[in-house]
Scaffold this active site. Structure first.
Site, short mmCIF file in Angstrom:
data_model
loop_
_atom_site.label_atom_id
_atom_site.label_comp_id
_atom_site.label_asym_id
_atom_site.label_seq_id
_atom_site.Cartn_x
_atom_site.Cartn_y
_atom_site.Cartn_z
CG ASP A 162 -31.48 -8.85 -45.55
OD1 ASP A 162 -30.88 -9.80 -45.01
OD2 ASP A 162 -32.27 -9.01 -46.49
CB ALA A 188 -38.11 -7.47 -50.62
CE LYS A 189 -34.34 -11.12 -44.71
NZ LYS A 189 -33.49 -11.38 -45.83
NE ARG A 190 -38.99 -3.41 -50.25
CZ ARG A 190 -37.74 -3.60 -50.64
NH1 ARG A 190 -36.86 -4.17 -49.84
NH2 ARG A 190 -37.34 -3.20 -51.83
#
Lengths: 279, 279
Positions: free
Chosen positions: B103, A99-101
């Site tokens: 991303d 999710a690369k939060r």
């Protein structure tokens, strides 16, 4: 906090790796336009596709990694497909919300709630740019993991991650060194791109004990042998992801069988590499 | 690509600012546990709350910024509340998905699709760590904006954003300089924290023409006068956000009226600051 049915520490993860002779993570980058035609009429095509992929690969995979963007792009329906997929994955297989939060503290807490409580993922990928208070909220959930971006495998990784500071350290090294103080080897891993063997060796030297999630094998072009040679440690220390190479091995009705064949090829190679570099 | 009903360039944004004598962004950090008791029985409490806040503040606000984590934490139902909120915001008010996404290229493309097509936001906040190919996919959507994290206002901003490179430039400066080549003043803004006036001046010198989204006024403690003094340019160049100070001004039945009072206080101060530093 609701009781989680999942939760795995580093030793348990290594146990799974030994049992299956595999450190394969299957990336569920499930795209409506790429799944076989006959599934698209299904009431929930993403879930139906994932279910068959999971059935075909569960004895070969240590982890599944849904790429959250693919579900988010479909709106509320996509989140339902994601939730059903997660619930379908056996509890002894590690799950990664890719999710690369990452945001200020109270916001990161809510992202953690989204992925660790509303859904029951074992781990989430997190971006480090906003620093300590953007990462720590994810580490307060018992049995859950942060997988922090360190060195990625894309073209843009050159823009900032490799900039050397005054002290001579590239940014990714600063991230690795500082963040080791925030978590431990049972709740933190790192994303380490697989396109450059010598870089993996460099990262392994800074972070000897942690697990790495390695995304760049297959479509992104890394070599599994190189990754193992330079990145493996005494508890394997690697989860190597393959997405498109497995899940889109065939776009016909035999897609699940074809996925199994590709997963098995990787698992067999991994089994040899575990013998060679780990045990 | 479906036709968007939204879309605003820099000149149109400045027109709105002049019309309303305001550069206020209202942050919709809508939290089920913080909204008034009487709304919690509603079938969609988040949307009902947002609707009343929007009704009360639409003539004072230039932008609304839902913080995506607050909706994501509620699963598919939260995304429905978000979608309804977005559709309720008048088309001449700028909308910001505060999502901090980013991303590799094909994944960023899907995040862009989620926020620019599946939903119809004007803009999204993006994290720069993964570099050029993680940001560019968001810039291919006509009339849509990237708001890139540069210098944030949280404690963790010290960890990486201020590290000086060999050439003496802090990381946030590298981000500002490189990313100016990726977009232009009509499709890119920067997140610039408001807690330190001299830092805002530093950023404004590097990026004279772009808009800044300033999150740190109010609960995070920045001064509006300082932000305007050091950050304003000839087309205002500022969207200053306030979330909790407005939307939780009262937790009783009068919450919307109380929000209007707080928004009006800020708008009046902004009106004076526009006279003083912009026109």
């Amino acid at each position: 906090m609701p009781k989680s049915n999942r939760g795995m520490n580093k030793a348990e993860l290594f146990d799974q790796i030994k049992q299956k002779s595999s450190f394969l993570c299957v990336g569920l980058d499930t795209d409506l336009t790429k799944i076989p035609q006959h599934l698209r009429k299904n009431s929930d095509p993403l879930f139906e596709f994932n279910k068959q992929i999971i059935d075909a690969t569960a004895d070969l995979a240590i982890a599944y990694k849904p790429n959250i963007a693919f579900y988010e792009a479909l709106g509320p329906k996509g989140w339902e497909s994601l939730q059903k997929t997660l619930e379908y994955i056996p509890n002894d297989i590690f799950t990664i919300a890719d999710a690369k939060r990452g945001d200020i503290g109270n916001t990161s807490s809510l992202y953690a709630k989204a992925f660790f409580e509303t859904m029951d993922f074992d781990s989430i990928t997190v971006a480090p740019y906003m620093g300590v208070d953007s990462v720590k909220p994810f580490l307060t959930f018992e049995g859950k993991w942060v997988i922090l971006l360190a060195l990625t495998s894309n073209e843009g990784s050159l823009d900032f991650q490799l900039i050397a500071s005054k002290s001579g350290k590239p940014l990714f090294q600063e991230v690795l060194e500082k963040s080791q103080l925030w978590g431990n080897t049972d709740n933190m891993m790192y994303v380490v791109g697989a396109t450059r063997g010598e870089k993996i060796a460099e990262v392994r030297q800074i972070v000897p004990e942690h697990f790495f999630l390695v995304p760049g094998v297959g479509a992104q072009g890394g070599s599994l042998e190189e990754v193992a040679k330079f990145g493996m440690n005494a508890t394997c220390g690697l989860l190597v992801n393959s997405s498109r190479g497995i899940i889109y091995a065939s776009q016909e009705k035999d897609f699940a069988a074809a996925a199994k064949v590709e997963a098995m090829k990787l698992q067999q190679e991994m089994s040899e590499l575990l013998d060679k570099y780990c045990y």
